[in-house]
Each structure stands twice: as C-alpha cells, then as structure tokens.
Design a protein around this motif. Structure first.
Motif, short mmCIF file in Angstrom:
data_model
loop_
_atom_site.label_atom_id
_atom_site.label_comp_id
_atom_site.label_asym_id
_atom_site.label_seq_id
_atom_site.Cartn_x
_atom_site.Cartn_y
_atom_site.Cartn_z
N MET A 180 28.95 55.28 29.00
CA MET A 180 29.06 56.73 28.88
C MET A 180 27.86 57.31 28.16
SD MET A 180 33.11 57.11 28.01
CE MET A 180 33.09 58.87 28.30
N GLN A 181 26.83 56.49 27.91
CA GLN A 181 25.69 56.94 27.12
C GLN A 181 24.94 58.08 27.79
OE1 GLN A 181 24.57 55.96 24.15
NE2 GLN A 181 26.04 54.33 23.75
N ASN A 182 24.92 58.13 29.12
CA ASN A 182 24.13 59.14 29.81
C ASN A 182 24.90 60.42 30.09
OD1 ASN A 182 21.86 57.43 29.94
ND2 ASN A 182 22.68 56.40 31.76
N GLU A 183 26.17 60.47 29.72
CA GLU A 183 26.96 61.66 29.93
C GLU A 183 26.69 62.68 28.84
OE1 GLU A 183 28.41 61.84 32.71
OE2 GLU A 183 28.14 59.73 33.21
N ARG A 184 27.14 63.92 29.07
CA ARG A 184 26.93 64.96 28.07
C ARG A 184 27.65 64.60 26.78
NH1 ARG A 184 31.12 69.25 28.26
NH2 ARG A 184 32.78 68.63 29.70
N LYS A 185 27.02 64.98 25.68
CA LYS A 185 27.54 64.62 24.36
C LYS A 185 28.55 65.66 23.89
CE LYS A 185 24.90 60.97 23.61
NZ LYS A 185 25.44 59.62 23.41
N LEU A 186 29.75 65.22 23.61
CA LEU A 186 30.84 66.11 23.23
C LEU A 186 30.93 66.26 21.72
CD1 LEU A 186 33.71 64.64 25.46
CD2 LEU A 186 32.02 66.38 26.11
N ILE A 187 31.62 67.31 21.29
CA ILE A 187 32.12 67.40 19.92
C ILE A 187 33.60 67.07 20.00
CG2 ILE A 187 32.64 68.93 17.99
CD1 ILE A 187 30.15 70.53 18.72
N ILE A 188 34.01 66.02 19.31
CA ILE A 188 35.40 65.60 19.30
C ILE A 188 35.97 65.87 17.91
CG2 ILE A 188 37.02 63.68 19.61
CD1 ILE A 188 34.95 62.40 21.48
N ALA A 189 36.96 66.74 17.84
CA ALA A 189 37.56 67.15 16.57
C ALA A 189 38.91 66.47 16.41
CB ALA A 189 37.73 68.67 16.54
N ILE A 190 39.08 65.74 15.31
CA ILE A 190 40.34 65.04 15.05
C ILE A 190 40.93 65.56 13.74
CG2 ILE A 190 41.48 62.82 14.73
CD1 ILE A 190 39.26 61.49 16.25
N ASP A 191 42.07 66.23 13.85
CA ASP A 191 42.78 66.73 12.67
C ASP A 191 44.10 65.99 12.53
OD1 ASP A 191 40.97 68.84 11.81
OD2 ASP A 191 41.53 69.87 13.66
N GLY A 192 44.73 66.14 11.38
CA GLY A 192 46.03 65.52 11.21
C GLY A 192 46.36 65.23 9.76
N TYR A 193 47.52 64.63 9.57
CA TYR A 193 48.04 64.38 8.23
C TYR A 193 47.32 63.23 7.54
CZ TYR A 193 51.84 67.49 9.54
OH TYR A 193 52.57 68.58 9.93
N ALA A 194 47.40 63.21 6.21
CA ALA A 194 46.81 62.14 5.42
C ALA A 194 47.39 60.79 5.84
CB ALA A 194 47.08 62.38 3.93
N SER A 195 46.51 59.80 5.98
CA SER A 195 46.91 58.42 6.32
C SER A 195 47.60 58.31 7.67
CB SER A 195 47.79 57.82 5.22
OG SER A 195 47.06 57.70 4.01
N SER A 196 47.27 59.22 8.59
CA SER A 196 47.81 59.12 9.94
C SER A 196 46.91 58.27 10.83
CB SER A 196 47.98 60.52 10.56
OG SER A 196 46.74 61.22 10.60
N GLY A 197 45.82 57.75 10.26
CA GLY A 197 44.93 56.87 11.01
C GLY A 197 43.71 57.56 11.57
N LYS A 198 43.44 58.79 11.13
CA LYS A 198 42.34 59.57 11.71
C LYS A 198 40.98 58.89 11.56
CE LYS A 198 42.78 63.23 9.19
NZ LYS A 198 43.76 62.65 8.24
N SER A 199 40.65 58.53 10.33
CA SER A 199 39.29 58.03 10.07
C SER A 199 39.03 56.70 10.76
CB SER A 199 39.06 57.90 8.57
OG SER A 199 39.06 59.17 7.95
N THR A 200 39.99 55.78 10.69
CA THR A 200 39.82 54.48 11.33
C THR A 200 39.65 54.65 12.83
OG1 THR A 200 41.21 53.47 9.64
CG2 THR A 200 40.83 52.19 11.63
N LEU A 201 40.47 55.51 13.41
CA LEU A 201 40.38 55.77 14.84
C LEU A 201 39.06 56.45 15.19
CD1 LEU A 201 41.84 55.78 17.61
CD2 LEU A 201 42.65 58.07 17.03
N ALA A 202 38.67 57.45 14.39
CA ALA A 202 37.44 58.18 14.67
C ALA A 202 36.22 57.27 14.61
CB ALA A 202 37.29 59.34 13.67
#
Length: 232
Positions: free
Chosen positions: A1-23
């Motif tokens: 997917m390196q040659n595709e357009r670069k997105l902004i992916i926004a991940i919100d959510g509760y504390a310790s819901s796994g956001k950072s590890t997933l991101a």
C-alpha cells in the motif's frame, strides 16, 4: 500500500482500550508515522510533577499555564518500528510518563484549555502531510475532523483494567486491579464530561469494541477499512 494516497487515520477511545498498541501496529503495517497524543499530555503532566506544580492532590493551574512556553515536546527517532520516544526539552521521558502517578494526573492536566490549545496546534503540525496514525481522545472531533478514517475504540472496564495491570507489572509496578479500575472509571468520567474537547464518538467514526477481539482480529478489521477508504 506504499504507493497509495497517504491517509490521516484518527483513533479515539477510552483509556486502556488498546488504542496506542493498535495504532503502532497499524502504522507499521502501512508505512505510516504513529503519533501518540496521549503521551504528549502525559509529558505535560510529568513536567507538572517534576516542577512542583502538583501538590496536595491539586494542580497549580495558573503557574502551569505561565510556564507552558518551557514545555517543548517532540518524538525522537524510532527505536523499533514506530516506537519513538517522547522527548521533553530533549530528554527521553518515555518510561516515567507511564507510571501510575502520571496516569492518575493526566486527565486533570488535559482539561486545561491552554494545554489543549498548545498540544492540538502541535499535533496538527505533525499531521500536515498525511500518512499518519494518531490516537487520543479528540483526534476525530477536534484535531483532524477531516480525517479520512476515524475509529472509536472501546472495551469493558474490567478488560481494560486487566490490560493496564499487565502493563504496570511489566514495569515492576504491582497495583491492585480494583485501584486500576477506579482510576480508569475516574478518567472516563473526566474525559467524557470536560467542557474542552470531551471524549466522544463522532458520527462518522467506526466503533470497535476490543473486549472479545484478539489483537490480530483488530488489526485485520482495520486494515480492511483502510483498503475500502483508500480505493474509494
């Protein structure tokens, strides 16, 4: 997917819901830059503590606001993959900002409008050219409302407390599960009810409940969403 357009992916959510590890994993898979905005608020909380601006369970808010110009945050060069250390005035503070003391303070710092204004401006600068995965509480609602893909992560509080306890044990902190659960519930309440940029699920965000999903299932589900957006 390196040659595709670069997105902004926004991940919100509760504390310790796994956001950072997933991101982090998602950014690695896509060749994107991962930006942990929660770490940035932790950085301000750490500055508050080490400079004596938090005593008797109270933040000296006016004093902190006056000294915000002294807070220079940036992410250093990657250590492994997208694991980039947070630097406060050039010093790596990755480990101390993950302590239970800072976890208990971060939501109180994050409700201060002047702190949010400073960090939101910095986060927008970081994401100017796209190709980023940014996680936090108000990314899809405030920082990048124009993000091409918005996710809202949630999980039941028991599961989140268990995850947080394992993280702390790995760092040598043995904190009772009930204490962690109470801290998370307090942070949820503060984050969701604050007047300045509250935690909320925006209408065009995809909600993902991680309570019963394996990590690989989470990544697979989101990669599919990225493909749909990229080729839309």
């Amino acid at each position: 997917m390196q040659n595709e357009r670069k997105l902004i992916i926004a991940i919100d959510g509760y504390a310790s819901s796994g956001k950072s590890t997933l991101a982090k994993s998602l950014a690695d898979s896509l060749g994107y830059v991962f930006i942990d905005t929660g770490a940035m608020y932790r950085g301000v909380a750490y500055f508050t503590v080490v400079n004596g601006l938090y005593t008797n369970d109270s933040i000296h808010e006016e004093a902190l606001i006056k000294r915000l110009d002294e807070v220079h945050l940036m992410f250093g060069d990657p250590i492994v993959g997208n694991d980039r250390p947070l630097l406060l005035n050039g010093v790596n503070i990755n480990d101390p900002i993950r302590s239970s003391e800072i976890s208990a303070l971060v939501s109180l710092v994050a409700v201060i409008p002047e702190v949010r204004t400073k960090l939101v401006d910095l986060q927008r600068q970081m994401g100017t050219n796209g190709g980023i995965v940014m996680d936090g509480r108000d990314i899809g609602s405030v920082v990048f409302p124009e993000a091409e893909l918005k996710l809202f992560m949630t999980a039941d509080v028991e599961k989140r407390a268990q995850r947080r306890q394992l993280e702390l044990l790995a760092k040598g902190e043995n904190v009772p599960l009930e204490e962690i659960k109470l801290n998370l519930e307090s942070r949820d309440q503060i984050d969701s009810s604050r007047s300045e940029s509250p935690l909320l699920k925006v209408s065009d965000a995809v909600e993902i409940d991680t309570s019963s999903l394996t990590f690989s299932e989470q990544v697979e589900q989101i990669i599919d969403l990225v493909k749909k957006v990229t080729f839309n």
